[in-house]
Design a protein around this motif. Structure first.
Motif, PDB file in Angstrom:
ATOM      1  N   TYR A  21       0.813  -1.214   0.000  1.00 25.82           N
ATOM      2  CA  TYR A  21       0.000   0.000   0.000  1.00 25.82           C
ATOM      3  C   TYR A  21       0.850   1.269   0.000  1.00 25.82           C
ATOM      4  N   LEU A  27      -0.584   5.310   0.691  1.00 27.94           N
ATOM      5  CA  LEU A  27      -1.632   5.546   1.674  1.00 27.94           C
ATOM      6  C   LEU A  27      -1.057   5.754   3.064  1.00 27.94           C
ATOM      7  N   GLN A  30      -5.260   6.308   6.974  1.00 28.45           N
ATOM      8  CA  GLN A  30      -6.667   6.003   6.702  1.00 28.45           C
ATOM      9  C   GLN A  30      -6.890   4.532   6.342  1.00 28.45           C
ATOM     10  N   LEU A  48     -12.859  -0.909  -1.946  1.00 25.63           N
ATOM     11  CA  LEU A  48     -12.385   0.426  -1.609  1.00 25.63           C
ATOM     12  C   LEU A  48     -12.094   1.153  -2.911  1.00 25.63           C
ATOM     13  N   LEU A  50     -10.369   4.632  -4.777  1.00 25.50           N
ATOM     14  CA  LEU A  50      -9.533   5.828  -4.753  1.00 25.50           C
ATOM     15  C   LEU A  50     -10.059   6.767  -5.828  1.00 25.50           C
ATOM     16  N   TRP A  95      -9.789  -2.974  -5.161  1.00 25.39           N
ATOM     17  CA  TRP A  95      -9.684  -1.517  -5.228  1.00 25.39           C
ATOM     18  C   TRP A  95     -10.159  -1.009  -6.578  1.00 25.39           C
ATOM     19  N   ILE A 112      -4.594  11.555  -4.233  1.00 29.79           N
ATOM     20  CA  ILE A 112      -5.889  10.915  -3.995  1.00 29.79           C
ATOM     21  C   ILE A 112      -6.827  11.928  -3.351  1.00 29.79           C
ATOM     22  N   ILE A 115     -11.097   8.587  -0.437  1.00 27.60           N
ATOM     23  CA  ILE A 115     -11.145   7.134  -0.293  1.00 27.60           C
ATOM     24  C   ILE A 115     -12.590   6.782   0.052  1.00 27.60           C
ATOM     25  N   VAL A 156     -13.021   8.883   5.613  1.00 30.00           N
ATOM     26  CA  VAL A 156     -13.285   7.881   4.580  1.00 30.00           C
ATOM     27  C   VAL A 156     -14.781   7.926   4.279  1.00 30.00           C
TER      28      VAL A 156
END
Length: 208
Positions: A21, A27, A30, A48, A50, A95, A112, A115, A156
């Motif tokens: 990650y 990231l 979070q 998830l 982005l 993702w 980003i 999220i 988030v």
């Protein structure tokens, strides 16, 4: 209002997951990881996302994820709603990397913007009501198809999607069983939702 400070992914190898990650998406706090051997098979019922500003950022993050060991489920491409692609991380988490823009306005930054946690649910009305009763107001709702909640700025984001529809969206079979291997860290106290997604207080997971 309930906010989501972070999500914790339960993985076989936390060191490898953290390396992935950091390398693929950069990231921070979070998205956390912790060791788990909880049995799980097939689709885990969530994804998830982005959200980025332009296709160049989608391509940059998608490429970095694949280079770091992710599996491409859907190549990055234009669609009716924008531009995006889907990957499965080495730990099994799916993702989506997406932009509402179909045109670049500059070089890729890999920044980003949001999220988003999408939970696949069986009973949209029931799950929507459950979360509203737990202090999370609805921001957008499209009948039984999709619900997006207001979790505040910097948090988030949380959205609900029909489970079978979410699996189809990311290009996998909806079949799956066992643990979601996910904990959602919010400020509304510990609980488990109707589809088995576990929430913990942010203070309980701050040391992870």
């Amino acid at each position: 209002m309930t906010s989501i400070e972070s999500v914790t992914l339960e993985v076989d190898d936390p060191t490898a997951a953290h390396r992935f990650y950091t390398s693929a998406f950069g990231l921070g706090d979070q998205v956390r990881v912790r060791a788990s051997q909880a049995p799980t098979t097939g689709f885990r019922g969530f994804t998830l996302s982005l959200v980025v500003s332009q296709p160049a950022d989608v391509n940059a993050l998608f490429g970095a994820a694949v280079d770091a060991g992710a599996t491409a489920l859907k190549p990055a491409a234009k669609s009716l709603w924008g531009y995006g692609g889907v990957v499965r991380a080495p730990d099994g988490t799916i993702w989506q990397i997406a932009s509402s823009s179909k045109k670049d306005t500059g070089p890729a930054t890999r920044r980003i913007d949001e999220i988003v946690l999408l939970l696949g649910v069986e009973d949209m009305a029931g799950s929507k009501r459950f979360y509203v009763e737990h202090g999370i107001p609805v921001a957008k709702s499209f009948g039984s198809k999709y619900v997006e909640f207001d979790t505040g700025s910097g948090s988030v984001k949380l959205a609900l999607y029909k489970r079978r529809g979410l699996a189809k969206l990311v290009g996998v079979s909806p079949d799956g069983s066992g643990s979601h291997r996910l904990t959602i860290n919010g400020d509304s106290g510990p609980f488990t939702d109707p589809d088995g997604f576990a929430w913990a207080t942010a203070s309980e997971t701050a040391s992870l």
